[in-house]
Scaffold this active site. Structure first.
Site, mmCIF file in Angstrom:
data_model
loop_
_atom_site.group_PDB
_atom_site.id
_atom_site.type_symbol
_atom_site.label_atom_id
_atom_site.label_comp_id
_atom_site.label_asym_id
_atom_site.label_seq_id
_atom_site.Cartn_x
_atom_site.Cartn_y
_atom_site.Cartn_z
ATOM 1 N N GLY A 126 -8.583 5.731 8.070
ATOM 2 C CA GLY A 126 -10.036 5.975 8.588
ATOM 3 C C GLY A 126 -10.808 6.155 7.767
ATOM 4 O O GLY A 126 -10.923 6.893 6.415
ATOM 5 N N LYS A 179 1.418 4.472 -2.752
ATOM 6 C CA LYS A 179 1.575 5.699 -2.673
ATOM 7 C C LYS A 179 2.598 6.645 -3.402
ATOM 8 O O LYS A 179 2.085 7.551 -3.175
ATOM 9 C CB LYS A 179 0.512 6.420 -1.127
ATOM 10 C CG LYS A 179 -0.435 5.944 -0.684
ATOM 11 C CD LYS A 179 -0.269 5.866 0.908
ATOM 12 C CE LYS A 179 -1.648 5.300 1.376
ATOM 13 N NZ LYS A 179 -1.847 4.636 2.709
ATOM 14 N N ASP A 216 1.175 -1.050 -0.093
ATOM 15 C CA ASP A 216 -0.328 -0.262 0.112
ATOM 16 C C ASP A 216 1.104 1.127 -0.244
ATOM 17 O O ASP A 216 0.434 1.959 -0.981
ATOM 18 C CB ASP A 216 -0.810 0.086 0.965
ATOM 19 C CG ASP A 216 -1.882 1.207 1.355
ATOM 20 O OD1 ASP A 216 -2.781 1.357 0.811
ATOM 21 O OD2 ASP A 216 -1.510 2.179 2.411
HETATM 22 N N1 LIG Z 1 -9.669 3.099 4.780
HETATM 23 C C1 LIG Z 1 -8.615 4.045 4.871
HETATM 24 O O1 LIG Z 1 -8.824 4.501 5.604
HETATM 25 C C2 LIG Z 1 -8.542 3.849 3.056
HETATM 26 C C3 LIG Z 1 -7.710 5.462 3.016
HETATM 27 C C4 LIG Z 1 -7.408 5.875 1.670
HETATM 28 C C5 LIG Z 1 -8.530 5.309 0.538
HETATM 29 N N2 LIG Z 1 -8.892 3.964 1.277
HETATM 30 C C6 LIG Z 1 -9.250 3.260 -0.147
HETATM 31 O O2 LIG Z 1 -10.697 2.678 0.109
HETATM 32 C C7 LIG Z 1 -11.143 1.333 -0.543
HETATM 33 C C8 LIG Z 1 -11.904 0.871 0.181
HETATM 34 O O3 LIG Z 1 -11.769 0.462 1.670
HETATM 35 P P1 LIG Z 1 -13.156 -0.066 2.113
HETATM 36 O O4 LIG Z 1 -12.243 -0.064 3.782
HETATM 37 O O5 LIG Z 1 -14.749 0.555 2.322
HETATM 38 O O6 LIG Z 1 -13.330 -1.551 1.491
HETATM 39 P P2 LIG Z 1 -14.360 -2.854 2.282
HETATM 40 O O7 LIG Z 1 -13.763 -3.638 1.825
HETATM 41 O O8 LIG Z 1 -15.062 -2.581 3.160
HETATM 42 O O9 LIG Z 1 -15.211 -2.335 1.222
HETATM 43 C C9 LIG Z 1 -15.840 -2.091 -0.558
HETATM 44 C C10 LIG Z 1 -16.394 -2.920 -0.830
HETATM 45 O O10 LIG Z 1 -16.226 -2.811 -2.536
HETATM 46 C C11 LIG Z 1 -17.375 -3.696 -2.792
HETATM 47 N N3 LIG Z 1 -16.795 -4.291 -4.451
HETATM 48 C C12 LIG Z 1 -14.900 -4.583 -4.370
HETATM 49 N N4 LIG Z 1 -15.123 -5.025 -5.913
HETATM 50 C C13 LIG Z 1 -16.480 -4.544 -6.235
HETATM 51 C C14 LIG Z 1 -16.671 -4.556 -7.590
HETATM 52 N N5 LIG Z 1 -16.232 -5.343 -8.385
HETATM 53 N N6 LIG Z 1 -17.875 -3.416 -8.084
HETATM 54 C C15 LIG Z 1 -18.922 -3.080 -7.111
HETATM 55 N N7 LIG Z 1 -18.615 -3.085 -6.132
HETATM 56 C C16 LIG Z 1 -17.362 -4.155 -5.530
HETATM 57 C C17 LIG Z 1 -17.293 -4.540 -2.095
HETATM 58 O O11 LIG Z 1 -18.521 -5.497 -2.371
HETATM 59 C C18 LIG Z 1 -17.256 -3.872 -0.867
HETATM 60 O O12 LIG Z 1 -18.681 -2.935 -0.977
HETATM 61 C C19 LIG Z 1 -9.389 0.646 -0.670
HETATM 62 O O13 LIG Z 1 -9.266 0.966 -2.840
HETATM 63 C C20 LIG Z 1 -8.834 1.259 0.487
HETATM 64 O O14 LIG Z 1 -7.472 1.156 -0.403
HETATM 65 C C21 LIG Z 1 -9.235 3.241 2.140
HETATM 66 N N1 LIG Z 2 -4.384 1.365 4.318
HETATM 67 C C1 LIG Z 2 -4.286 2.607 4.485
HETATM 68 C C2 LIG Z 2 -5.575 3.539 4.824
HETATM 69 C C3 LIG Z 2 -5.179 4.994 3.550
HETATM 70 O O1 LIG Z 2 -4.718 4.629 2.832
HETATM 71 C C4 LIG Z 2 -3.394 2.957 5.635
HETATM 72 O O2 LIG Z 2 -3.295 2.636 6.429
HETATM 73 O O3 LIG Z 2 -2.506 3.768 5.205
#
Ligand SMILES: NC(=O)c1ccc[n+]([C@@H]2O[C@H](COP(=O)([O-])OP(=O)(O)OC[C@H]3O[C@@H](n4cnc5c(N)ncnc54)[C@H](O)[C@@H]3O)[C@@H](O)[C@H]2O)c1
Ligand SMILES: N[C@@H](CCO)C(=O)O
Ligand code: NA
Length: 815
Positions: A797, A682, A678
């Protein structure tokens, strides 16, 4: 004295006729108005159908019965039993006459225009007899007037031409001796010299009202219909269309010429000539002021008055060397078309005189083609003209308003709104009167185009962003929550409305052209959603063809990435927190950016780095303003930051990892955080944004995990391995503590090279003081070289990430 004309919907049911009576109670006083009525809604069409059926030998009895019932039901609902008989008898006579006429058509299998007019006349006669009787309960002096006897025309059945002088005399004489009565006049019908029934053509009842108004110098002509006056656009296409308080006659004609069914333009002429104001009012919303069409209408601040359109149009293009410098050429062409009754809707000619394009109704296109082929046979044979082709599937969109005159920038605004939304323009015409600019476009784009243009010209009004969201996990869910909470604020302070039009996760998808209610989306998706199919989702999104569209990827999946290009090329912006797209092959990263630029849409991914922290934006601003990045040093894994900040005392490493996961900091698969992937993504995205064409293999990652953890082939396995290797992590912790240092996983971009290393730093290092899931990034640039530009704060988050996605969406809206 006023003329009150009520259209088909206003006399269409017992309920609307009651509303009509209430209106009359307010309008009658010292002087009675003259009431002109259309046939009951739908009746004219049924009469036409019956006539056609009779001609072709098909059955028409059911339809006749249907019309009869429609009238009788109203009479039974609105008249007391004792008063019903006389009017039922009168109508029964009409229906018997009608049946006889249809029977003859049926027998002869012949339907002349004259007979058709006669058949149609029963619609207005029945409604006026019926309503005038109902009115007697409140106005004892109500009488039925057969308008056909007072409007005299030539014998051009179906579209008769009025003998104005004779008609005006007849109307005036009639009115003189009937002033004290409340007159219910049949609209639409007239008669020729022999007393045969003729009709006034499309919009005929409006015309009747205007003829009476002009003959009697009415104070105003009120057209009562089922909409709030003339709107800025067709409300079925543009939900935000609004009613215009005032229009000039010319504006009203231009607006109604194309599409707007509210009033039929030629019918305005008698009112226009005598400067009698026309008011369009809504029978079903009586208190609404409606639209005034009048002489010297107030200039308003609106740049244009409205947008009108013709749904279906065909164009013909005539080109060739034979046209250049030939004075009589277009004369020959257009007099040919006019002689043969082909109505030309729009014409454009290039200044090279090499081609003429003109638009006609699709029903006229083949006829025009045949006429041209015959008339210009010699030129075509000699190849001085190219053989013309008909192009179908097109529409016309026109903006209208007298304010356009001498106001620069109007057409610019029109064309940039269309261009930004990927609408290709086939031909353009602006009359030198500058009241109207018309463009021809593909029919599939019409609705999107009208909405985009409406937004562009009434931008002080609310703008709508239509969003389609993938992913309903951590981030997706939180985003919907935030959107719902913030909606009222946005509407009030930013004139922006964000509508979720589609949502999908891996199991289900749901799209709704009316938008999805954010209080119930989870149930709706579950209960009304279809089985998820990403290709189908994208296809339906594109087919909706909405203006100001945004595709939001809140997944961590590879699957959506392959559609980004297609989506951008369809003039739909992309907002994504999914890092996979931007961190795969460099060429793809470039292709996304180029597609966005070429199609005038946005590609925003602020949350790819540091979640909601303004990192991508900051870097972009530095680059755009001509700064150059010398180096970047950063902690960009919120998860690892959290772990190192909380892996203290006797806590176990894998427990802290689990805690980070439960807090929503990790990727859906936490191995992606701990193995550095990850973080690598970035750093790669930052390096690319800083101008380096790097690939994944160019990033040197020092792993912080023992080999066994790296090899774990499931998340459960991974946790077990971390537990088994507790000693490895304990050693790291103790060694750092011994030297008064802390563990930090640090990324670096320097001299075009990227590395990620595990370090132990003391309190002299700027990255020493961090807490929670903090990210920190420090840019050294040509301008920030003594002391770096630093961005720091929680970098993972659900709340902060969803907020970053939200801000990206809003930023699309700001453009
Ligand atoms: N958690 C963080 O702090 C954070 C920060 C920045 C970016 N992100 C990014 O956010 C994104 C989502 O993270 P999350 O924690 O919500 O994940 P999550 O696993 O909780 O949710 C992912 C969702 O995507 C859906 N999905 C997966 N493949 C799919 C497809 N082909 N078509 C339609 N829906 C699909 C799943 O059903 C699920 O609802 C990730 O790419 C992650 O890198 C997260
Ligand atoms: N999983 C990622 C979320 C933010 O992109 C992290 O821990 O930094
Ligand atoms: Na960010």
């Amino acid at each position: 004295m006023n003329i009150l004309k009520f259209g088909g919907t206003s006399v269409g049911s017992a309920q609307s006729i009651s509303a009509l009576m209430d209106i009359l109670k307010k309008e009658t006083g010292v002087e009675n108005p003259i009431v002109v009525l259309s046939a009951m809604g739908g009746v004219t069409n049924t009469l036409l159908l019956m006539a056609e059926n009779a001609r072709s030998g098909a059955d028409y009895a059911d339809q006749l019965k249907e019309i009869e019932t429609k009238h009788f039901e109203v009479i039974r609902a609105l008249l007391p039993a004792g008063a019903q008989n006389p009017v039922l008898t009168k109508l029964k006579i009409y229906f018997n006459e009608l049946e006889d006429i249809l029977q003859s058509v049926y027998t002869l299998r012949e339907l002349s225009l004259q007979t058709k007019d006669l058949i149609l006349s029963y619609g207005e006669r029945c409604s006026n007899v019926m309503v005038s009787h109902i009115a007697r309960q409140y106005f004892a002096n109500s009488v039925y007037v057969d308008g056909a006897e007072l409007i005299k025309t030539d014998g051009n059945f179906g579209q008769a031409k009025v003998n104005t002088q004779l008609t005006e005399t007849l109307i005036r004489d009639f009115y003189e001796s009937n002033k004290d009565k409340l007159l219910f006049v049949t609209g639409f019908i007239s008669s020729n010299e022999d007393g045969r029934v003729t009709t006034l053509g499309r919009g005929g009842s409006d015309y009747t009202a205007a003829i009476w108004g002009a003959a009697l110098n009415a104070e105003e002509i009120q057209i009562w219909t089922d909409v709030d006056g003339m709107l800025t656009a067709d409300p079925r296409i543009v939900k935000k269309a609004f009613s215009l308080p005032e229009l000039s006659y010319i504006e009203a004609m231009e607006l109604s010429y194309f599409g707007a069914k509210v009033i039929y333009p030629p019918t305005m002429t008698p009112a226009f000539l005598k400067k009698i104001p026309i008011v369009i009012k809504n029978t079903f919303n009586v208190d609404f002021p409606g639209t005034y069409i009048k002489h010297g209408a107030q200039a308003s601040s609106l740049p244009i008055k409205g947008i009108s359109s013709i749904d279906e149009i065909s164009i013909l293009n005539l080109s060739g060397s034979g046209m250049v410098g030939k004075a009589g050429f277009s004369g020959r062409l257009f007099s040919l078309l006019s002689r043969e009754q082909v109505n030309v809707v729009l014409i454009t000619q290039s200044s090279s005189e090499h081609s003429i394009t003109f638009a006609v109704k699709p029903t006229d296109a083949l006829k025009a083609l045949a006429l041209i082929s015959k008339e210009f046979e010699l030129e075509l044979q000699a190849r001085k003209l190219e053989y013309p082709e008909v192009e179908n599937g097109l529409s016309i969109l026109a903006i209208v308003g007298e304010n356009m005159k001498r106001t620069p920038g109007i057409s610019g605004r029109l064309f940039s709104a269309l261009g930004r939304n990927g609408v290709n323009i086939r031909a353009i015409a602006q009359g030198s009167s500058e009241y109207n600019i018309s463009v021809i476009l593909s029919r599939a784009d019409l609705s999107k185009a009208v909405n985009a243009v409406h937004d562009a010209f009434y931008s002080d009004l609310k703008k709508t962003l239509n969003i389609f969201c993938l992913g309903t996990g951590n981030i997706g869910k939180t985003l919907f929550q935030q959107l719902q909470n913030q909606m009222p604020f946005l509407a009030k302070n930013n004139d922006l409305q964000v509508k979720v039009m589609g949502v999908s996760n891996t199991r289900k998808m749901y799209l709704n052209p009316d938008g999805i209610d954010l209080t119930t989306w989870e149930n709706v998706l579950e209960e009304q959603g279809d089985k998820a199919d990403l290709g189908e989702f994208i296809k339906q999104m594109k087919n909706m063809n909405l203006a100001n569209c945004v595709f939001v990827d809140n997944t961590a999946s590879h699957n959506p990435i392959q559609f980004y290009l297609d989506v951008l090329q369809s003039s739909i912006s992309v907002v994504t927190c999914n890092k996979i797209g931007n961190s795969a092959e460099y060429d793809q990263y470039v292709a996304f950016k180029e597609a966005a630029r070429k199609h005038g849409v946005e590609f925003y991914y602020e949350t790819n780095v540091g979640a909601g922290l303004p990192i991508i934006r900051t870097l972009k601003d530095l680059m755009l303003s001509g700064d150059r990045i010398a180096s970047i040093e950063a902690i960009l894994s919120g998860t690892i930051s959290y772990i190192f900040n909380n892996f203290k005392g006797d806590r176990l490493f894998h427990e802290v990892v689990k805690e980070a996961q439960d807090l929503g900091y990790t990727e859906p698969d936490p191995r992606d955080d701990l193995n550095g992937k990850d973080f690598m993504r970035k750093m790669l995205i930052l390096a690319r944004d800083a101008g380096y064409a790097l690939e994944e293999k160019d990033v040197a990652i020092e792993s912080m995990l023992p080999a066994a953890c790296l090899a774990a082939n499931s998340v459960a396995d991974f946790y077990q391995e971390m537990e088994k290797n507790a000693a490895h992590f304990e050693n790291l912790k103790q060694e750092a503590a011994k030297n008064n240092k802390v563990l930090r996983y640090i990324g670096k971009l320097e001299d075009g090279k990227v590395s990620i290393t595990l370090q132990m730093v003391d309190d002299s290092h700027p990255f020493y003081m961090l807490s929670g899931s903090d990210n920190i990034i420090s840019f050294i640039t040509d301008r920030y070289k003594e002391r770096p530009l630093v961005v720091k704060g929680p970098g993972a988050g659900a709340e902060v990430t969803a907020a970053g996605v939200f801000a990206d969406i809003i930023n699309v809206g700001k453009r």
